[in-house]
Design an enzyme around this catalytic site. Structure first.
Site, PDB file in Angstrom:
ATOM      1  CE  LYS A  22       0.551   1.918   3.964  1.00  0.00           C
ATOM      2  NZ  LYS A  22       0.579   2.325   5.269  1.00  0.00           N
ATOM      3  CG  ASP A 149      -2.156   1.096   7.776  1.00  0.00           C
ATOM      4  OD1 ASP A 149      -2.940   2.062   7.833  1.00  0.00           O
ATOM      5  OD2 ASP A 149      -0.917   1.212   7.655  1.00  0.00           O
TER       6      ASP A 149
HETATM    7  O1  C5P Z   1      -2.708  -0.447  14.559  1.00  0.00           O
HETATM    8  P1  C5P Z   1      -1.244  -0.709  14.374  1.00  0.00           P
HETATM    9  O2  C5P Z   1      -0.743  -1.788  15.294  1.00  0.00           O
HETATM   10  O3  C5P Z   1      -0.835  -0.921  12.978  1.00  0.00           O
HETATM   11  O4  C5P Z   1      -0.526   0.636  14.817  1.00  0.00           O
HETATM   12  C1  C5P Z   1       0.806   0.673  15.225  1.00  0.00           C
HETATM   13  C2  C5P Z   1       1.023   1.893  16.090  1.00  0.00           C
HETATM   14  O5  C5P Z   1       0.974   3.070  15.297  1.00  0.00           O
HETATM   15  C3  C5P Z   1      -0.004   2.117  17.173  1.00  0.00           C
HETATM   16  O6  C5P Z   1       0.335   1.416  18.347  1.00  0.00           O
HETATM   17  C4  C5P Z   1       0.048   3.617  17.378  1.00  0.00           C
HETATM   18  O7  C5P Z   1       1.150   3.949  18.192  1.00  0.00           O
HETATM   19  C5  C5P Z   1       0.353   4.127  15.999  1.00  0.00           C
HETATM   20  N1  C5P Z   1      -0.853   4.542  15.268  1.00  0.00           N
HETATM   21  C6  C5P Z   1      -1.484   5.718  15.612  1.00  0.00           C
HETATM   22  N2  C5P Z   1      -2.602   6.114  14.946  1.00  0.00           N
HETATM   23  C7  C5P Z   1      -3.076   5.382  13.906  1.00  0.00           C
HETATM   24  C8  C5P Z   1      -2.438   4.177  13.524  1.00  0.00           C
HETATM   25  C9  C5P Z   1      -1.322   3.791  14.223  1.00  0.00           C
HETATM   26  O8  C5P Z   1      -1.048   6.418  16.533  1.00  0.00           O
HETATM   27  N3  C5P Z   1      -4.160   5.809  13.271  1.00  0.00           N
END
Ligand code: C5P
Length: 297
Positions: A22, A149
């Site tokens: 992506k 994501d």
């Molecule tokens: O959801 P995911 O595990 O992919 O996200 C990784 C980290 O990225 C989260 O723990 C957070 O710190 C940050 N994040 C965020 N806001 C988002 C997506 C991710 O702060 N919309």
């Protein structure tokens, strides 16, 4: 090369699903929730290069990783593929019986959503293998539990992504422009980049018109940003070198970091320009991951 047929069981009983990279064509950070997650407005598209996940019937759950970047993953039980399989089995009330193989062609922790796309592909491949009929909403909820994501990766088409990643709206037609993706081989931690972001928040920047040429797309993107680029640069100053390498190539209309980095994309005028740029960059930067690829519509 093995042929990937989306979600169709082959005679051997193995199901293959592609997990494309992506690209965040722009990414604005609109705010921060109390739980630390950030509210986003991003235009996300997918390109013609990626991992793939295959599944065949088996007793119990097994998982193997192949491909050029297999060595960057431990294969541990916390891999998103395993987590996706267990979550889906639990939600559907079935036993997680499958032999899963991930072909890892995308660099890890690089902003191209490899792990998220693998998780989304795992949900899809196992729905086919296990003949599950989960509703779109239920699938999207499972996807969000695997990562912010993952819902957009499950959607799999160009889309505006809002909320923390759960609001998906199809974007206008972006055409199929050629791009070069380049990663300098430094992993960047997404939580660290989000945590290092400072300053005012941005506004949403969605648009409604179809963009028929790469030039029109580049002009529109030039008025937008990736708000994670500055904090990512502080962690990985090499990002500036990657952006310069892309933007100095003939035919490059725009160069920008994707996701939380460190991969950057260059949007090019034509296939020839993109292929020449990728070859030129790879020749002088043999340790970088560099590919010419095309947006999927
Ligand atoms: O959801 P995911 O595990 O992919 O996200 C990784 C980290 O990225 C989260 O723990 C957070 O710190 C940050 N994040 C965020 N806001 C988002 C997506 C991710 O702060 N919309």
């Amino acid at each position: 090369m093995r042929k990937i047929i989306k979600g169709i069981p082959l005679p051997s009983g193995t199901v293959h699903v592609s997990a494309p990279a992506k690209v965040n064509l722009y990414l604005h950070v609109l705010g921060r929730r109390n739980d630390g997650y950030h509210l986003l407005d991003s235009l996300v598209a997918f390109v013609d290069v990626g991992d793939s996940v295959s599944a065949r019937a088996a007793e119990g759950l097994s998982f193997s990783i192949e491909g050029p970047f297999a060595g960057q993953l431990s294969g541990a039980s916390d891999n998103l593929v395993i987590r996706a399989a267990n979550l889906l089995a639990q939600a559907a009330g079935v036993l997680p019986n499958a032999a899963l193989t991930l072909i890892k062609r995308l660099p890890v922790a690089s902003g191209v959503g490899g792990g998220s796309s693998d998780a989304a592909a795992t949900l899809r491949v196992l729905c086919t293998l296990w003949k599950l009929r989960l509703g779109r909403k239920e699938m999207a909820e499972l996807a969000l539990r695997l990562g912010a994501d993952v819902p957009v990766c499950l959607f799999g088409k160009p889309a505006f992504m809002g909320g923390i990643g759960e609001d998906i709206m199809p974007s206008p037609d972006l055409g199929r422009p050629w791009m070069v993706l380049a990663n300098p081989g430094v992993g960047v931690s997404t939580p660290e980049v989000f945590a290092a972001r400072t300053g005012a928040f941005s506004n949403a920047a969605r648009f409604g018109e179809a963009l028929e040429t790469p030039e029109a797309l580049a002009a529109l993107l030039a008025e937008r940003r990736n708000d994670l680029a500055d904090p990512a640069r502080r962690h990985a100053p090499l990002i500036d070198t990657v952006l310069a390498a892309l933007s100095s190539r003939p035919g490059c209309l725009l160069a920008r970091m994707t996701g939380s980095g460190a991969t950057c994309f260059g949007l090019f005028t034509s296939e020839e320009a993109a292929r020449a740029a990728a070859m030129g960059i790879a020749a002088v930067r043999p340790r970088w991951w560099v590919v010419a690829t095309r947006l999927l519509s």
